[in-house]
Design an enzyme around this catalytic site. Structure first.
Site, mmCIF file in Angstrom:
data_model
loop_
_atom_site.group_PDB
_atom_site.id
_atom_site.type_symbol
_atom_site.label_atom_id
_atom_site.label_comp_id
_atom_site.label_asym_id
_atom_site.label_seq_id
_atom_site.Cartn_x
_atom_site.Cartn_y
_atom_site.Cartn_z
ATOM 1 N N ASP A 165 16.772 -22.701 38.376
ATOM 2 C CA ASP A 165 18.009 -21.934 38.273
ATOM 3 C C ASP A 165 17.793 -20.687 37.398
ATOM 4 O O ASP A 165 16.956 -19.859 37.743
ATOM 5 C CB ASP A 165 19.128 -22.854 37.741
ATOM 6 C CG ASP A 165 20.503 -22.248 37.803
ATOM 7 O OD1 ASP A 165 21.107 -22.253 38.897
ATOM 8 O OD2 ASP A 165 20.982 -21.774 36.752
ATOM 9 N N HIS A 192 21.352 -29.769 43.452
ATOM 10 C CA HIS A 192 20.833 -28.653 42.665
ATOM 11 C C HIS A 192 20.070 -29.123 41.439
ATOM 12 O O HIS A 192 19.058 -28.533 41.066
ATOM 13 C CB HIS A 192 22.001 -27.756 42.250
ATOM 14 C CG HIS A 192 21.607 -26.589 41.393
ATOM 15 N ND1 HIS A 192 20.813 -25.570 41.865
ATOM 16 C CD2 HIS A 192 21.899 -26.282 40.091
ATOM 17 C CE1 HIS A 192 20.635 -24.670 40.895
ATOM 18 N NE2 HIS A 192 21.276 -25.081 39.820
#
Length: 292
Positions: free
Chosen positions: A107, A272
């Site tokens: 990320d 994620h």
């Protein structure tokens, strides 16, 4: 109770421009630096770091502006540029005696790793990227109603003042919404870890917003300059991501191939937060990368 990665030592290390970074360091062998994402701290690597420490020196810092690291005021556009944060990474590794190291980011940390790989090809030996597309490409693929998934990118891109106030006034709800929406296995982030992520994020609203704001400004300029120059990664690259290409209508592997000639592109069924949801698979992929 202070949460730590078991078996790791904690230290303060110098980044760029006098910033001090908190880092967990464990294991022995060739160095691997792991950079965390949003809205997390270095603790997101707790499972993967313990596994990799069996063969490697593993370094897990909190990025500037996050966790226990310094949170300088965004005095200039460069304060939270990924170029600056990449320089932090090179500096902290050098302080531990590592002039060359493998680098894996998730990320926001993956955006820092991306920039480090382009800016410091003589230093980064292997590059791992978890669940992003490059900043320049990200803005290009977000369009129409599908861009709603990235509403926070647009919110935090606004001029200083309103985003910080809005987020600070509802910090737990704001940051918690991403932990809820982006995890396919909520049990992968237990209550005590979730509470630490929320506490750390609430204490870092201005710097987190500044980090995102940089990705709508100076980071785009840096990526565009590299694109115009035909810059590519010189080291082996592994990209692991959810199938965002199918959801947003672009060829994710092709996007990455343009930047990384030596590319291993993988899709995952995890959410994620894949380093927490599927640590065995992520560890195996990193080991495969390091063997290339």
């Amino acid at each position: 109770m202070t949460l730590t990665i078991p078996g790791f030592d904690y230290t303060r290390l110098p980044g760029a421009d006098g910033v001090q970074l908190s880092a967990a360091v464990g294991g022995s062998g060739s160095p691997v630096v792991l950079l965390h994402g949003f809205p997390q701290t270095h603790l997101m690597w707790r499972h993967v770091a313990e596994r990799l420490a069996a063969e490697h020196t593993v370094i897990c810092p909190d990025l500037r502006g996050y966790g226990a690291s310094d949170k300088p005021a965004a005095g200039t556009a460069d304060t939270y540029a990924k170029r600056t944060m990449a320089a932090d990474t090179v500096s902290l590794a050098a302080a531990l005696g590592h002039e060359r190291f493998a680098l894996v980011g998730h990320d926001r940390g993956a955006l820092v790793a991306f920039r480090a790989g382009l800016d410091h090809p003589e230093t980064v030996t292997h590059l791992g990227i978890l669940d992003i597309v490059p900043t320049l490409d990200m803005w290009n693929v977000l369009r129409g109603v599908s861009a709603a998934v990235g509403y926070h990118l647009y919110l935090m891109a606004q001029p200083p003042g309103l985003p910080e106030t809005m987020i600070a006034n509802s910090a737990d709800a704001f940051f918690g919404s991403f932990l809820d929406a982006w995890a396919r296995d909520p049990a992968a982030i237990p209550d005590e870890i979730r509470a630490e992520y929320l506490r750390a994020s609430a204490a870092a609203v201005p710097s987190i917003v500044a980090d995102y704001r940089a990705s709508a400004g100076v980071d785009v300029a840096h990526d565009q300059a590299d694109l115009d120059a035909g810059s590519q990664f010189a080291m082996p690259v592994t990209v692991i991501q959810q199938d965002w290409g199918a959801q947003l209508g672009y060829d994710a592997a092709a996007v990455w191939k343009a930047w990384a000639p030596d590319l291993d592109h993988r899709l995952t069924g995890a959410g994620h937060f894949m380093a927490e949801e599927a640590p065995d698979g992520i560890t195996a992929a990193i080991r495969d990368l390091l063997a290339r």
